[in-house]
Design a protein around this motif. Structure first.
Motif, PDB file in Angstrom:
ATOM      1  N   GLN A 167      23.737  38.312  12.421  1.00 57.38           N
ATOM      2  CA  GLN A 167      24.841  38.971  12.204  1.00 57.38           C
ATOM      3  C   GLN A 167      25.722  38.520  12.916  1.00 57.38           C
ATOM      4  N   GLY A 168      25.279  38.213  13.435  1.00 55.23           N
ATOM      5  CA  GLY A 168      26.349  37.960  14.928  1.00 55.23           C
ATOM      6  C   GLY A 168      27.272  38.989  16.058  1.00 55.23           C
ATOM      7  N   ARG A 169      26.724  40.101  15.361  1.00 56.01           N
ATOM      8  CA  ARG A 169      26.979  41.314  16.453  1.00 56.01           C
ATOM      9  C   ARG A 169      25.775  42.148  16.910  1.00 56.01           C
ATOM     10  N   PRO A 170      26.326  43.385  18.006  1.00 52.13           N
ATOM     11  CA  PRO A 170      25.202  43.735  18.114  1.00 52.13           C
ATOM     12  C   PRO A 170      24.760  44.682  17.640  1.00 52.13           C
ATOM     13  N   ILE A 171      23.315  44.766  17.418  1.00 52.49           N
ATOM     14  CA  ILE A 171      22.484  45.383  16.584  1.00 52.49           C
ATOM     15  C   ILE A 171      21.489  47.218  17.905  1.00 52.49           C
ATOM     16  N   VAL A 172      21.516  48.033  17.721  1.00 52.76           N
ATOM     17  CA  VAL A 172      20.746  48.774  18.363  1.00 52.76           C
ATOM     18  C   VAL A 172      19.354  48.839  17.990  1.00 52.76           C
ATOM     19  N   LEU A 173      18.193  48.631  18.767  1.00 52.86           N
ATOM     20  CA  LEU A 173      17.238  49.087  18.822  1.00 52.86           C
ATOM     21  C   LEU A 173      16.667  50.653  19.145  1.00 52.86           C
ATOM     22  N   THR A 174      15.799  51.140  18.042  1.00 51.39           N
ATOM     23  CA  THR A 174      15.197  52.308  18.481  1.00 51.39           C
ATOM     24  C   THR A 174      13.462  52.332  18.013  1.00 51.39           C
ATOM     25  N   ALA A 175      12.738  53.380  18.233  1.00 49.93           N
ATOM     26  CA  ALA A 175      11.296  53.620  17.886  1.00 49.93           C
ATOM     27  C   ALA A 175      11.616  54.653  17.378  1.00 49.93           C
ATOM     28  N   ASN A 233      23.358  49.807  11.427  1.00 48.11           N
ATOM     29  CA  ASN A 233      23.491  49.519  13.098  1.00 48.11           C
ATOM     30  C   ASN A 233      22.501  49.183  13.733  1.00 48.11           C
ATOM     31  N   GLY A 234      21.304  49.560  13.393  1.00 47.48           N
ATOM     32  CA  GLY A 234      20.828  49.433  14.193  1.00 47.48           C
ATOM     33  C   GLY A 234      18.861  49.291  13.718  1.00 47.48           C
ATOM     34  N   VAL A 235      17.770  48.977  14.240  1.00 51.60           N
ATOM     35  CA  VAL A 235      16.467  48.894  13.547  1.00 51.60           C
ATOM     36  C   VAL A 235      14.975  49.691  15.224  1.00 51.60           C
ATOM     37  N   GLU A 236      15.089  50.314  14.196  1.00 53.28           N
ATOM     38  CA  GLU A 236      13.481  50.972  14.477  1.00 53.28           C
ATOM     39  C   GLU A 236      12.389  49.824  14.490  1.00 53.28           C
ATOM     40  N   VAL A 237      12.039  49.196  15.779  1.00 55.38           N
ATOM     41  CA  VAL A 237      11.553  48.390  16.449  1.00 55.38           C
ATOM     42  C   VAL A 237      10.518  48.769  16.154  1.00 55.38           C
TER      43      VAL A 237
END
Length: 403
Positions: free
Chosen positions: A231-239, A175-179
């Protein structure tokens, strides 16, 4: 004068001269501290009508899963002292106990704690999974796809941790990536400089030492932007603050009780540096379900709040009677208007698919009408602080997806 005395005097003078740069660097931090204090006084304290901004931290460890000396009561006290509203725990798994079940969960002293795990796949891919996952065997014996499928079946949020080391970008399901990760960034610091900076500045400016070596996570943001396109879809960025409270020195007795001890990475310091801000609609109950749902939707941004409290930042889109915020989608055909607001004057950059398309300086408001579809997000810097943080990130938003 005897030769050995001359040599000793020369060495002493050389040692003194070698410290002059670090004395100056300490002076720089003093100036930065004063500038930050002035900026916080000047900031607009009003929030955005219709939404409530909850600030908290993600990626926190205790001594339950090893690699940490911190206790659960210490985490609660630190979160309270720093005014946090939520903390997402990510305990390392253990063969002996279910660390996600044993760690902090629910409200403690008015702070919402969400239990969870940091898990590793067979190939080293790592994930942060709030609430953890139940598997028939240890996660480190499972493949990445098996972990993601298990998380999906249990309706868990799956965040890619340490993206620079992640190997499975072609697989769906996360769902997301810890950027950004503080511990990862700290590895880039030059140890000799950090040592002497610490000797001169740690006592007075412990939190500002990060200002010397933290930087924009270029590679991680690139991987994040590419993953959205692929992926062609929304993905969340977090820290992630990756807090362990496990760096220090001193004396302890045989029971482990600390007699004399200097803790170099207390939870309070980690909690003050970097936050995830999550927006809930006014009237929404602040509970675990709504918090995780908003995070999953990308109704959030990350901020280096040690530079200035970012509460009040907003990135949204209007089109007629449609009102969207970070993480939402909006049709290009509706001729949407993107809106950015900041609580202090700042340098605001608008990015489309990872590329800067427009930038404004010294402003608290910015509007833009897109003519192309794409993932639009915002990065903000505080150039007025100058010096060592002039071009470093303050706020990084989640995208608005113009389709």
């Amino acid at each position: 004068m005897k030769r050995w005395i001359k040599i000793a005097v020369g060495l002493i003078l050389l040692a003194i001269i070698s410290q002059v740069p670090f004395i100056y660097r300490r002076h720089q931090l003093s100036l930065l501290r004063d500038a930050i204090a002035a900026l916080n006084v000047a900031r607009n304290r009003s929030e955005n009508p219709g939404f409530v901004d909850y600030k908290g931290v993600i990626h926190v460890h205790s001594n339950l899963g090893g690699h940490s000396t911190g206790t659960l009561p210490e985490i609660v006290r630190a979160a309270e002292s720093e005014g946090l509203k939520f903390v997402v725990m990510t305990e390392h798994p253990s063969a002996e106990v279910d660390t996600a079940a044993q760690t902090l969960n629910g409200f403690h002293r008015g702070i919402l704690f969400v239990s969870g795990n940091e898990v590793s796949a067979q190939n080293g891919d790592r994930f942060l999974i709030p609430k953890g996952i139940a598997t028939t065997e240890p996660a480190n014996r499972l493949s990445t796809s098996e972990i993601v499928r298990a998380a999906e079946s249990q309706d868990r949020l799956v965040l890619v941790a340490y993206p620079a080391d992640y190997k499975s970008w072609n697989l769906p399901g996360f769902n997301g990536v810890e950027v950004y990760n503080i511990a990862t960034n700290a590895k880039q610091a030059r140890r000799i400089l950090l040592l002497f900076d610490g000797l001169w500045s740690y006592g007075s400016f412990p939190d500002l030492l990060l200002a010397r070596f933290y930087s924009r996570p270029d590679r991680e943001l690139q991987l994040y932007d590419e993953s959205i396109r692929a992926q062609g879809r929304p993905i969340v960025l977090t820290a992630g603050i990756d807090a362990h409270q496990n760096i220090g020195f001193g004396l302890s007795d045989s029971s482990g009780k600390k007699i004399i001890y200097a803790q170099l990475d207390p939870y309070e310091r980690s909690f003050a540096i970097l936050r995830n801000h999550i927006l809930l609609e006014e009237g929404q109950v602040f509970d675990e379900a709504n918090l995780l749902a908003a995070l999953k939707k990308g109704h959030s941004y990350i901020a280096f709040d040690f530079l200035c409290d970012s509460t009040g930042f907003f990135f949204g889109a209007d089109a007629g009677d449609q009102h969207k915020i970070m993480g939402d989608e909006i049709p290009l055909l509706t001729n949407p208007r993107l809106i950015v607001k900041t609580p202090v004057k700042a340098s605001i950059s608008l990015l489309r698919d990872g590329q800067v398309i427009q930038k404004v300086e010294d402003s608290t408001n910015f509007q833009f009408t897109p003519t192309e579809s794409g993932a639009y997000r915002v990065e903000v810097t505080l150039s007025q602080l100058g010096g060592i943080v002039a071009n470093k990130p303050w706020v990084i938003s989640n995208p608005i997806y113009v389709r």
